[in-house]
Design a protein around this motif. Structure first.
Motif, short mmCIF file in Angstrom:
data_model
loop_
_atom_site.label_atom_id
_atom_site.label_comp_id
_atom_site.label_asym_id
_atom_site.label_seq_id
_atom_site.Cartn_x
_atom_site.Cartn_y
_atom_site.Cartn_z
N LEU A 79 4.39 12.54 -18.05
CA LEU A 79 5.10 12.75 -16.79
C LEU A 79 4.52 11.87 -15.67
CD1 LEU A 79 5.57 16.64 -16.82
CD2 LEU A 79 7.34 14.89 -17.07
N MET A 80 3.19 11.74 -15.67
CA MET A 80 2.55 10.89 -14.65
C MET A 80 2.99 9.43 -14.76
SD MET A 80 -1.39 12.29 -14.61
CE MET A 80 -1.78 14.02 -14.28
N LEU A 81 3.34 8.97 -15.96
CA LEU A 81 3.79 7.60 -16.16
C LEU A 81 5.30 7.47 -16.00
CD1 LEU A 81 1.62 6.60 -19.25
CD2 LEU A 81 1.24 5.98 -16.87
N PHE A 82 6.04 8.47 -16.45
CA PHE A 82 7.50 8.40 -16.44
C PHE A 82 8.06 8.46 -15.01
CE2 PHE A 82 11.61 10.63 -16.49
CZ PHE A 82 12.36 9.69 -17.18
N ILE A 83 7.53 9.38 -14.23
CA ILE A 83 8.07 9.55 -12.87
C ILE A 83 7.87 8.27 -12.03
CG2 ILE A 83 7.83 10.85 -10.72
CD1 ILE A 83 7.20 13.31 -12.40
N PRO A 84 6.67 7.62 -12.02
CA PRO A 84 6.53 6.36 -11.26
C PRO A 84 7.48 5.26 -11.74
CG PRO A 84 4.37 7.24 -11.74
CD PRO A 84 5.35 8.07 -12.51
N ILE A 85 7.75 5.20 -13.07
CA ILE A 85 8.69 4.19 -13.57
C ILE A 85 10.08 4.42 -13.00
CG2 ILE A 85 9.84 3.34 -15.65
CD1 ILE A 85 7.22 3.82 -17.15
N VAL A 86 10.48 5.68 -12.99
CA VAL A 86 11.79 6.01 -12.40
C VAL A 86 11.80 5.66 -10.91
CG1 VAL A 86 13.39 7.90 -11.88
CG2 VAL A 86 12.23 7.81 -14.10
N MET A 87 10.69 5.91 -10.22
CA MET A 87 10.61 5.60 -8.79
C MET A 87 10.70 4.08 -8.55
SD MET A 87 7.63 8.28 -7.65
CE MET A 87 7.62 7.73 -5.95
N MET A 99 0.83 -1.21 0.00
CA MET A 99 0.00 0.00 0.00
C MET A 99 0.86 1.27 0.00
SD MET A 99 -3.01 -1.16 2.66
CE MET A 99 -3.88 0.39 2.46
N ALA A 100 1.98 1.22 0.74
CA ALA A 100 2.87 2.39 0.77
C ALA A 100 3.50 2.63 -0.60
CB ALA A 100 3.96 2.17 1.83
N VAL A 101 3.93 1.53 -1.28
CA VAL A 101 4.52 1.68 -2.62
C VAL A 101 3.50 2.25 -3.60
CG1 VAL A 101 5.45 0.39 -4.58
CG2 VAL A 101 6.24 -0.12 -2.26
N VAL A 102 2.27 1.72 -3.55
CA VAL A 102 1.22 2.22 -4.44
C VAL A 102 0.95 3.70 -4.17
CG1 VAL A 102 -1.23 2.03 -5.04
CG2 VAL A 102 0.16 -0.03 -4.75
N THR A 103 0.92 4.08 -2.92
CA THR A 103 0.69 5.48 -2.57
C THR A 103 1.80 6.37 -3.11
OG1 THR A 103 -0.47 4.80 -0.56
CG2 THR A 103 0.32 7.06 -0.65
N CYS A 104 3.05 5.90 -2.98
CA CYS A 104 4.18 6.69 -3.49
C CYS A 104 4.13 6.82 -5.02
CB CYS A 104 5.50 6.04 -3.08
SG CYS A 104 5.83 6.14 -1.31
N LEU A 105 3.73 5.72 -5.70
CA LEU A 105 3.67 5.76 -7.16
C LEU A 105 2.56 6.68 -7.65
CD1 LEU A 105 4.29 2.01 -8.05
CD2 LEU A 105 5.92 3.88 -8.07
N LEU A 106 1.48 6.79 -6.91
CA LEU A 106 0.37 7.66 -7.31
C LEU A 106 0.60 9.11 -6.91
CD1 LEU A 106 -2.73 5.42 -6.50
CD2 LEU A 106 -1.70 5.87 -8.73
N ALA A 107 1.57 9.37 -6.05
CA ALA A 107 1.80 10.73 -5.57
C ALA A 107 2.17 11.70 -6.71
CB ALA A 107 2.87 10.73 -4.49
N PRO A 108 3.08 11.34 -7.66
CA PRO A 108 3.39 12.29 -8.75
C PRO A 108 2.16 12.65 -9.59
CG PRO A 108 5.03 10.56 -8.64
CD PRO A 108 3.93 10.15 -7.72
N ALA A 109 1.35 11.64 -9.91
CA ALA A 109 0.14 11.93 -10.69
C ALA A 109 -0.78 12.86 -9.92
CB ALA A 109 -0.58 10.63 -11.03
N THR A 110 -0.87 12.67 -8.63
CA THR A 110 -1.73 13.53 -7.81
C THR A 110 -1.20 14.96 -7.80
OG1 THR A 110 -2.26 11.64 -6.40
CG2 THR A 110 -2.73 13.83 -5.52
N VAL A 111 0.13 15.10 -7.69
CA VAL A 111 0.73 16.45 -7.67
C VAL A 111 0.54 17.15 -9.01
CG1 VAL A 111 2.91 17.71 -7.47
CG2 VAL A 111 2.40 15.86 -5.89
N ILE A 112 0.84 16.42 -10.10
CA ILE A 112 0.69 17.02 -11.44
C ILE A 112 -0.76 17.40 -11.71
CG2 ILE A 112 0.92 16.58 -13.92
CD1 ILE A 112 3.31 14.79 -13.25
N GLY A 113 -1.68 16.47 -11.38
CA GLY A 113 -3.10 16.79 -11.58
C GLY A 113 -3.54 17.97 -10.73
#
Length: 363
Positions: free
Chosen positions: A345-353, A306-320
Motif C-alpha cells: 500500500l505504501m508503494l501503490f498509493i504514491p504511484i497512483v498519486m 520538496m512538496a511532491v516528495v512530501t505528498c508521496l511520503l504522506a501515505p507511508a507516514t499515515v500507514i506506518g
C-alpha cells in the motif's frame, strides 16, 4: 552585511578602490595628480599645401608658433603644473582655465573666455581584461590660428585618424582654419564613445546569456560591477551634450558660421550616444530583474520538488502511524501477510498519486 555582498570584492580585490574612484567627487578639495617625469609635445604646423610635424624637447620651443600664419596644433602629452602654466601664460590663457586643465575629475564643460574657446571632456577606453571603462581627461583650447590640447596619458589617445588626415595635402582639415581642427578633435572623442559603448553592450549581452543559463551569486556580482561602469559611462557622456550646445550658442568669432554645421553633426551624435546610454541603463535594470526572477524560479522549482516528495511520503507516514498504535485489536496485526500488504500500500498509493499529478500537469 550578508556574506554574498563581499563576493564582488573577492572577484576583484580592487573593487573597493574602484567604487571610491567612481563615486567620490568633491570640487572644493584641490586634488593632487602625480606629475610625470617628462612630457611629450608634438606640434603640427600646417596649411592646405604644407605641413611641419615636430616633437619638441622643451616647452619654450613651442612659443614661437604663436606668430605662425598657418594653423598650429600643439598636443601636450602629460600634465606638469610648471609646463602647463608656462604654455598657457605665453598663449594668453586665463588662470581659471589653467585650473580646469590641471584639475582631476572635472565635469565636461565649455567656456568662452577672453577671446578663447575652451572645453574639457573625457576620452574613454574599454579595458578588455578587467571589463572596465577607463577615462582620460583632455582639455582643448581654441585660439586664433592655434589649438592646444592637454592630455593626461602620453601612451594613448584617439587622434590617430586625424594625424593621418593631416598628412594628406588639400584634405578638409588642412584646407580649413583652426575651428575645424577644434571640431575634428571633439568629433573623434565623441565617435570613440560609440566604440566603447559597443564593447560594453557586448558584455551586457554575454552577461544576459550567462544569467539565462545559470544565475548564481557571481552573476549578481558581475551585474554590480557593470552598473558601476555604467556610472562612469553616463557621467562622461551626458554633459558633453551641453558642451557642444554651448559651442553652437557661442558668438565667438573663432567659430565660423560654415563650421557650425559640423558641430551640429557632433551634437546629433552625442544625443544618440546619450540615448544609447539610457538604453544600456534600462538593460542593466532588466538584468537585475532577470536575475531575481531566475532565482525565484529556481526556488519555486525546489519548493515544488520538496512538496511532491512530501505528498508521496504522506501515505507511508499515515500507514506506518496507524499500524504503530498501541491498541490490542488492529486489523491484520497478526496476519502473516500484514507487513507485505502495508508495504504494498505504501508503494501503490504514491504511484497512483504520481499518475494523478502528471495528468494535472503539476510536474
Amino acid at each position: 552585511m550578508p556574506s554574498n555582498k563581499y563576493l564582488s570584492y573577492l572577484l576583484n580585490p580592487l573593487e573597493l578602490l574602484r567604487t571610491k574612484k567612481v563615486l567620490q567627487v568633491n570640487p572644493t578639495v584641490v586634488p593632487s595628480r602625480e606629475e610625470p617625469e617628462a612630457i611629450k609635445i608634438f606640434v603640427y604646423d600646417f596649411d592646405a599645401h604644407d605641413i611641419a610635424v615636430r616633437e619638441l624637447d622643451k616647452v619654450s620651443d613651442c612659443f614661437s608658433f604663436i606668430d605662425s600664419p598657418k594653423v598650429t596644433w600643439i598636443n601636450v602629452d602629460g600634465l606638469r603644473k610648471v609646463d602647463v602654466e608656462s604654455i598657457c601664460n605665453h598663449y594668453g590663457i586665463h588662470y581659471l582655465i589653467i585650473e580646469d586643465i590641471l584639475s582631476i575629475g572635472q565635469r565636461p564643460k565649455m567656456d568662452d573666455m577672453e577671446g578663447l574657446v575652451f572645453c574639457v571632456l573625457n576620452m574613454l577606453y574599454f579595458n578588455e581584461k578587467d571589463s572596465s571603462i577607463e577615462s582620460e581627461q583632455i582639455s582643448i583650447v581654441l585660439g586664433k590660428n592655434f589649438v592646444i590640447s592637454f592630455q593626461e596619458d602620453a601612451q594613448r589617445d584617439v587622434f590617430n585618424p586625424l594625424r593621418e588626415k593631416l598628412k594628406i595635402n588639400l584634405s578638409k582639415v588642412r584646407a580649413n582654419k583652426a575651428d575645424f581642427l577644434f571640431y575634428s578633435l571633439i568629433d573623434l572623442i565623441v565617435d570613440n564613445y560609440f566604440v566603447v559603448m559597443e564593447k560594453f553592450g557586448e558584455k551586457i549581452e554575454l552577461l544576459e546569456e550567462d544569467i539565462l543559463r545559470n544565475a548564481d551569486t557571481r552573476s549578481l556580482a558581475k551585474i554590480n560591477i557593470l552598473r558601476k561602469e555604467m556610472i562612469v559611462l553616463k557621467r562622461s557622456i551626458a554633459p558633453v551634450r551641453e558642451l557642444v550646445n554651448g559651442i553652437l550658442r557661442s558668438e565667438n568669432e573663432l567659430i565660423e558660421e560654415r563650421t557650425e554645421k559640423y558641430f551640429k553633426d557632433v551634437y546629433d551624435h552625442i544625443v544618440q550616444a546619450n540615448d544609447l546610454c539610457e538604453n544600456y541603463r534600462d538593460m542593466m535594470m532588466n538584468l537585475h530583474d532577470l536575475y531575481l526572477n531566475n532565482v525565484n524560479l529556481k526556488m519555486n522549482e525546489v519548493m515544488k520538488v520538496m512538496a511532491v516528495v512530501t505528498c508521496l511520503l504522506a501515505p507511508a507516514t499515515v500507514i506506518g502511524g496507524i499500524f504503530g498504535m498501541n491498541f490490542e485489536q488492529i486489523p491484520l496485526l497478526h496476519n502473516k501477510w500484514g507487513f507485505f500488504i502495508s508495504v504494498a500500500l505504501m508503494l501503490f498509493i504514491p504511484i497512483v498519486m504520481i499518475r494523478a499529478f502528471r495528468r494535472r500537469g503539476w510536474f
